[in-house]
Enzyme design. Structure first.
Site, PDB file in Angstrom:
ATOM      1  N   HIS A 180      20.115 -19.153 -25.389  1.00  0.00           N
ATOM      2  CA  HIS A 180      19.504 -17.826 -25.617  1.00  0.00           C
ATOM      3  C   HIS A 180      18.086 -17.769 -25.069  1.00  0.00           C
ATOM      4  O   HIS A 180      17.261 -17.005 -25.556  1.00  0.00           O
ATOM      5  CB  HIS A 180      19.494 -17.465 -27.108  1.00  0.00           C
ATOM      6  CG  HIS A 180      20.791 -17.739 -27.802  1.00  0.00           C
ATOM      7  ND1 HIS A 180      21.827 -16.838 -27.828  1.00  0.00           N
ATOM      8  CD2 HIS A 180      21.239 -18.850 -28.445  1.00  0.00           C
ATOM      9  CE1 HIS A 180      22.850 -17.367 -28.489  1.00  0.00           C
ATOM     10  NE2 HIS A 180      22.528 -18.593 -28.856  1.00  0.00           N
ATOM     11  N   SER A 191       1.513 -14.359  -0.424  1.00  0.00           N
ATOM     12  CA  SER A 191       1.503 -12.907  -0.581  1.00  0.00           C
ATOM     13  C   SER A 191       0.529 -12.324   0.434  1.00  0.00           C
ATOM     14  O   SER A 191      -0.516 -12.911   0.712  1.00  0.00           O
ATOM     15  CB  SER A 191       1.058 -12.565  -2.005  1.00  0.00           C
ATOM     16  OG  SER A 191       0.471 -11.280  -2.048  1.00  0.00           O
ATOM     17  N   LYS A 206      -1.125 -16.443  -4.501  1.00  0.00           N
ATOM     18  CA  LYS A 206       0.314 -16.505  -4.747  1.00  0.00           C
ATOM     19  C   LYS A 206       1.047 -17.561  -3.933  1.00  0.00           C
ATOM     20  O   LYS A 206       0.777 -17.777  -2.764  1.00  0.00           O
ATOM     21  CB  LYS A 206       0.974 -15.140  -4.458  1.00  0.00           C
ATOM     22  CG  LYS A 206       0.560 -14.034  -5.393  1.00  0.00           C
ATOM     23  CD  LYS A 206       0.881 -14.288  -6.855  1.00  0.00           C
ATOM     24  CE  LYS A 206       2.362 -14.142  -7.160  1.00  0.00           C
ATOM     25  NZ  LYS A 206       2.806 -12.751  -7.010  1.00  0.00           N
ATOM     26  N   GLU A 218      14.602 -16.276  -4.857  1.00  0.00           N
ATOM     27  CA  GLU A 218      14.898 -14.855  -5.066  1.00  0.00           C
ATOM     28  C   GLU A 218      15.934 -14.365  -4.062  1.00  0.00           C
ATOM     29  O   GLU A 218      16.803 -13.554  -4.385  1.00  0.00           O
ATOM     30  CB  GLU A 218      13.621 -14.036  -4.979  1.00  0.00           C
ATOM     31  CG  GLU A 218      12.685 -14.339  -6.139  1.00  0.00           C
ATOM     32  CD  GLU A 218      11.260 -13.916  -5.851  1.00  0.00           C
ATOM     33  OE1 GLU A 218      10.947 -12.744  -6.046  1.00  0.00           O
ATOM     34  OE2 GLU A 218      10.465 -14.769  -5.404  1.00  0.00           O
TER      35      GLU A 218
END
Ligand code: ARG
Length: 466
Positions: free
Chosen positions: A153, A274, A280, A287
């Protein structure tokens, strides 16, 4: 295609809708291999002379080389790869080329080409998956000392070896490898001789054609043979589950590499920056792995939907089988090396991982198990451990920080040996079953996977199970 029964040209809009050469050009080699076999079958039946067969065989190889070297070009006017190869053969083999399509239909031809293509792609993917499995086993070995919380969970549940977590993915990819091999076997059936839909009218030797193309089996119904794309669905299903597994691994790595977790850091070779935010370091590879899952699943659903309700036998709808399959092949092939690299270059922050083991009361089940071993029925032990958790929450301490007197006030059976029993090491060591996270068990699994990977390197078509 435009035949002698037509008197007017095809409209340009329909020509472009109808043409598949833009994508089925990818089947050039399979189409030529199929035609080479076909020529030999024609010769064996006396339908072409030895000279004509030679001219066609040489001509087909000249087409293969000419296209590869850019000397010969395909034309959209000719609709698909089959018509293009035949037309180019007229240039390389002269008059004999006109006999190539004797007794043959593009319907059996395209089914043959796609089967040959998927058989080889599925086997190649299965072989590449061994590298990914090996990368996971290697990373499990390299980070063997690292312990992380396992989650249920998405709440911290129990300590496990980080290696154990990585190997969960190795199991998934092992199953994927089996599925790709199975999909290759499903494709490994020769439809040649099925004709347009009713069977070959010249008595061509189907068994010869099967053997010549290395197919394991023959199709047994010509209507089914030209309209069956189940094997492509099987491939897409294997590809979809592989992508689902990639997406889950990707998600774990994305979480782990966030500042909130900080368990891992991606190697720069597989991370991106980025354009705006200088600090970043983004897990774009993960992804994309996650994002492309929808696309491959879409291809599977797309093809199954195309097949649904399709009357026998061949229908042009079936031309829609290829782009999704090709894209799935490219997507899977694009991801395997990236993920193998990402896993084998992963840096792991052992201290951040260890810190996450604290504060989540991961020892609570250890407290209950301790009492159970002392003869207290589990339900009662569970309740007593719950009381200890409540006390620790009230005092804002860990379970190991409660004193033995605190524990004794809960139940007199508690003793000083509790603390060793609820340590992380004890928690790990106690899971001493096949598939458990006890370090000895995980080490054996690493060994097992490494041995399997080595064996599959030698026996690429051997399945991991039965
Ligand atoms: N380009 C077609 C396909 O991909 C080949 C078969 C065409 N057959 C036909 N009868 N039109 O399915």
């Amino acid at each position: 295609m435009r035949t002698a029964r037509f008197t007017s040209p095809m409209d340009a809009s329909f020509r472009s809708l109808n043409a598949s050469i833009g994508f089925d050009r990818r089947l050039l080699h399979e189409d030529i291999d199929g035609s080479r076999a076909w020529v030999e079958a024609l010769e064996r039946r006396g339908l072409v002379s030895a000279e004509e067969a030679r001219a066609m065989a040489d001509g087909l190889e000249a087409v293969r080389a000419g296209v590869a070297e850019g000397r010969l070009e395909f034309s959209e006017e000719l609709e698909d790869i089959h018509m293009n190869v035949e037309a180019l053969l007229a240039e390389t083999a002269g008059r004999a080329a006109a006999k190539l399509h004797t007794g043959r239909s593009r319907n059996e031809q395209v089914a043959t080409d796609l089967r040959l293509y998927l058989r080889s792609r599925a086997r190649a993917i299965a072989a590449d998956l061994v590298g990914l499995i090996d990368a996971l086993a290697g990373a499990a070995e390299a980070h063997f000392e690292v312990v992380v919380p396992a989650y249920t969970h998405l709440q911290r549940a129990q300590p496990v070896l980080f290696a154990h977590h990585l190997l969960a993915y190795a199991e998934m990819f092992l199953r994927d490898r089996d599925r790709f091999l199975w999909a290759a076997d499903q494709a490994d059936v020769s439809p040649l001789g099925a004709g347009a839909c009713a069977g070959n009218q010249f008595g061509l030797d189907r068994e010869f054609l099967r053997d010549r193309l290395g197919f394991a089996d023959l199709t047994h119904n010509s209507l089914d043979a030209v309209s069956d794309r189940d094997f492509a669905c099987d491939f897409l299903h294997a590809a979809t589950l592989f992508m689902v597994h990639v997406s889950r691994l990707a998600e774990d790595v994305i979480f782990w590499s966030s500042s909130e977790f900080g368990f891992v850091e991606l190697d720069e070779s597989v991370a991106s920056g980025s354009s705006m935010l200088p600090q970043k370091k983004n897990p774009d590879a993960c992804e994309l792995g996650r994002g492309k899952t929808g696309r491959v699943l879409g291809h599977m659903v797309g093809l199954v939907t195309t097949l649904k309700g399709l009357p026998l036998s061949y229908n042009k709808d079936l031309q829609e089988d290829k782009e999704g399959v090709f894209d799935a092949v490219d997507t899977v092939n694009g991801l395997i090396p990236v993920f193998a690299r990402l896993i084998s270059t992963l840096r792991v922050d052992r201290r951040r991982a260890a810190a996450a083991l604290e504060g989540g009361f991961l020892e609570a089940i250890g407290v209950a198990d301790y009492l159970t071993r002392k003869g207290i029925p589990f339900r009662r032990a569970h309740a007593l451990a719950g009381e200890a958790v409540r006390l620790a929450v009230e005092r804002n301490v860990t379970l190991a920080e409660l004193t033995i007197d605190d524990y004794r006030r809960i139940d007199a059976v508690f003793d000083d040996d509790l603390y060793a029993a609820i340590s992380v090491n004890a928690a790990l060591e106690s899971k001493d079953v096949v598939g458990g996270t006890a370090p000895g068990r995980v080490a054996s699994e690493i060994e097992r996977l490494r041995a399997l990977a080595a064996r599959f390197g030698r026996e690429p078509r051997e399945a991991s199970r039965g």
